[in-house]
Design a protein around this motif. Structure first.
Motif, mmCIF file in Angstrom:
data_model
loop_
_atom_site.group_PDB
_atom_site.id
_atom_site.type_symbol
_atom_site.label_atom_id
_atom_site.label_comp_id
_atom_site.label_asym_id
_atom_site.label_seq_id
_atom_site.Cartn_x
_atom_site.Cartn_y
_atom_site.Cartn_z
ATOM 1 N N MET A 56 -3.656 7.835 9.035
ATOM 2 C CA MET A 56 -3.560 7.427 7.840
ATOM 3 C C MET A 56 -3.468 8.917 6.940
ATOM 4 N N GLU A 57 -4.395 9.850 7.143
ATOM 5 C CA GLU A 57 -4.206 11.267 6.462
ATOM 6 C C GLU A 57 -2.935 11.825 6.757
ATOM 7 N N GLU A 58 -2.443 11.780 8.022
ATOM 8 C CA GLU A 58 -1.071 12.444 8.187
ATOM 9 C C GLU A 58 -0.117 11.575 7.539
ATOM 10 N N ALA A 59 0.006 10.477 7.462
ATOM 11 C CA ALA A 59 1.026 9.678 6.684
ATOM 12 C C ALA A 59 0.803 10.063 5.254
ATOM 13 N N SER A 60 -0.247 10.199 4.887
ATOM 14 C CA SER A 60 -0.339 10.348 3.373
ATOM 15 C C SER A 60 0.394 11.639 2.959
ATOM 16 N N ALA A 61 0.572 12.780 3.838
ATOM 17 C CA ALA A 61 1.451 13.731 3.199
ATOM 18 C C ALA A 61 2.847 13.417 3.051
ATOM 19 N N HIS A 62 3.343 12.413 3.438
ATOM 20 C CA HIS A 62 4.832 11.817 3.418
ATOM 21 C C HIS A 62 5.274 10.970 2.621
ATOM 22 N N GLY A 63 4.136 9.957 2.108
ATOM 23 C CA GLY A 63 4.388 8.937 1.176
ATOM 24 C C GLY A 63 3.016 8.292 0.916
ATOM 25 N N PRO A 64 3.113 6.998 0.149
ATOM 26 C CA PRO A 64 1.865 6.446 -0.314
ATOM 27 C C PRO A 64 1.227 5.675 0.537
ATOM 28 N N VAL A 65 -0.025 5.781 0.783
ATOM 29 C CA VAL A 65 -1.077 5.007 1.573
ATOM 30 C C VAL A 65 -2.053 4.138 0.836
ATOM 31 N N GLY A 66 -2.219 2.893 1.243
ATOM 32 C CA GLY A 66 -3.040 2.261 0.672
ATOM 33 C C GLY A 66 -4.150 1.695 1.557
ATOM 34 N N VAL A 67 -5.208 1.131 1.019
ATOM 35 C CA VAL A 67 -6.210 0.381 1.740
ATOM 36 C C VAL A 67 -6.465 -0.993 1.233
ATOM 37 N N PRO A 68 -6.945 -2.093 1.868
ATOM 38 C CA PRO A 68 -6.973 -3.345 1.368
ATOM 39 C C PRO A 68 -8.289 -3.549 0.549
ATOM 40 N N VAL A 69 -8.171 -4.266 -0.396
ATOM 41 C CA VAL A 69 -9.085 -4.822 -1.518
ATOM 42 C C VAL A 69 -9.252 -6.471 -1.318
ATOM 43 N N ILE A 70 -10.435 -6.908 -1.083
ATOM 44 C CA ILE A 70 -10.472 -8.388 -1.029
ATOM 45 C C ILE A 70 -10.602 -8.808 -2.417
ATOM 46 N N MET A 71 -9.999 -9.643 -2.795
ATOM 47 C CA MET A 71 -9.954 -10.022 -4.193
ATOM 48 C C MET A 71 -10.613 -11.347 -4.275
ATOM 49 N N GLY A 72 -11.034 -12.152 -3.104
ATOM 50 C CA GLY A 72 -11.521 -13.288 -3.325
ATOM 51 C C GLY A 72 -11.435 -14.318 -1.967
ATOM 52 N N ALA A 73 -12.105 -15.197 -1.926
ATOM 53 C CA ALA A 73 -11.837 -16.008 -0.545
ATOM 54 C C ALA A 73 -10.595 -16.848 -0.907
ATOM 55 N N GLY A 74 -9.911 -17.106 -0.095
ATOM 56 C CA GLY A 74 -8.624 -17.959 -0.017
ATOM 57 C C GLY A 74 -7.445 -17.102 -0.747
ATOM 58 N N LYS A 75 -7.567 -15.888 -1.011
ATOM 59 C CA LYS A 75 -6.527 -15.154 -1.854
ATOM 60 C C LYS A 75 -6.174 -13.962 -0.847
ATOM 61 N N PRO A 76 -4.610 -13.489 -1.013
ATOM 62 C CA PRO A 76 -4.419 -12.429 -0.320
ATOM 63 C C PRO A 76 -5.008 -11.009 -0.447
ATOM 64 N N LEU A 77 -5.012 -10.188 0.306
ATOM 65 C CA LEU A 77 -5.293 -8.866 -0.171
ATOM 66 C C LEU A 77 -4.368 -8.192 -1.040
ATOM 67 N N GLN A 78 -5.061 -7.318 -1.832
ATOM 68 C CA GLN A 78 -4.409 -6.371 -2.752
ATOM 69 C C GLN A 78 -4.579 -4.838 -1.806
ATOM 70 N N PHE A 79 -3.757 -4.020 -2.304
ATOM 71 C CA PHE A 79 -3.937 -2.670 -1.898
ATOM 72 C C PHE A 79 -4.023 -1.483 -2.869
ATOM 73 N N ARG A 80 -5.071 -0.971 -2.837
ATOM 74 C CA ARG A 80 -5.165 0.438 -3.857
ATOM 75 C C ARG A 80 -4.723 1.497 -3.063
ATOM 76 N N LEU A 81 -4.120 2.374 -3.683
ATOM 77 C CA LEU A 81 -3.742 3.880 -3.163
ATOM 78 C C LEU A 81 -5.216 4.393 -2.736
ATOM 79 N N TRP A 82 -4.854 5.162 -1.552
ATOM 80 C CA TRP A 82 -6.109 6.044 -0.982
ATOM 81 C C TRP A 82 -5.316 7.361 -0.706
ATOM 82 N N GLU A 83 -6.243 8.416 -0.896
ATOM 83 C CA GLU A 83 -5.903 9.886 -0.440
ATOM 84 C C GLU A 83 -7.083 10.265 0.288
ATOM 85 N N PRO A 84 -6.917 11.361 1.258
ATOM 86 C CA PRO A 84 -7.867 11.909 1.868
ATOM 87 C C PRO A 84 -8.869 12.458 0.883
ATOM 88 N N GLY A 85 -10.149 12.237 1.079
ATOM 89 C CA GLY A 85 -11.343 12.785 0.313
ATOM 90 C C GLY A 85 -11.304 11.862 -1.120
#
Length: 179
Positions: A56-85
């Motif tokens: 993920m760190e390597e990929a973040s040098a070339h484009g956007p990388v996100g990580v999942p955020v659970i929004m609640g039971a029965g709901k799909p994941l949402q993704f927040r932008l992530w950067e090393p550090g």
């Protein structure tokens, strides 16, 4: 075998592989290099999951990388932008998430799992989060699902259901499997 038994067996195999220190993200980095710049979502490894952070760190040098955020039971994941550090805080079930940042929609998902088969079947934790998420994303556009696991997590006899979303690739510490 029912899903509960299959999960318990998968967790046991994953724990042994994790304790043996077998996991690296080298092959995952190689796969992602072919998709430079594409919006990607990984995950922050918990407990005995194989860790995709280096890729993920390597990929973040070339484009956007996100990580999942659970929004609640029965709901799909949402993704927040992530950067090393970036500053991380505990999310649902203890998974680390960025404290702040924009939301993003990935075209590639690195998917954690408990067990997999070579036909692209995946057994997760049982909440259906990735299945719902992949179904929604794939309804909008092609979305690549990459299962990332220890080779020891392979199980040819998974109890799968029609709602289980298939993996397009499986990457282990030993190489890349194409269903």
């Amino acid at each position: 075998m029912d899903k509960s038994d299959a999960r318990n067996a998968g967790f046991a195999r994953r724990k042994l592989a994790h304790e043996a220190g077998q996991g690296t993200a080298g092959y995952l980095s190689e796969v992602l290099a072919g998709y430079r710049g594409a919006p990607l979502a990984g995950y922050m490894a918990m407990r005995t999951e194989i860790d995709p952070t280096a890729a993920m760190e390597e990929a973040s040098a070339h484009g956007p990388v996100g990580v999942p955020v659970i929004m609640g039971a029965g709901k799909p994941l949402q993704f927040r932008l992530w950067e090393p550090g970036c500053r991380m805080i505990p999310g649902e079930f203890g998974a680390k998430i960025p404290e702040e940042g924009a939301w993003m929609e990935p075209e590639i998902l690195i998917v954690p799992l408990v067990a997999f088969n070579r036909r692209g079947g995946r057994l997760g934790y049982g909440g259906g989060f990735y299945d719902r998420t992949l179904e929604g994303l794939r309804a909008k556009r092609p979305t690549l699902a990459i299962g990332f696991a220890y080779a020891a997590q392979e199980d040819d006899d998974l109890p799968l259901e029609p709602t289980d979303q298939p993996l397009d690739l499986i990457v282990t510490e030993n190489g890349v499997l194409t269903p």
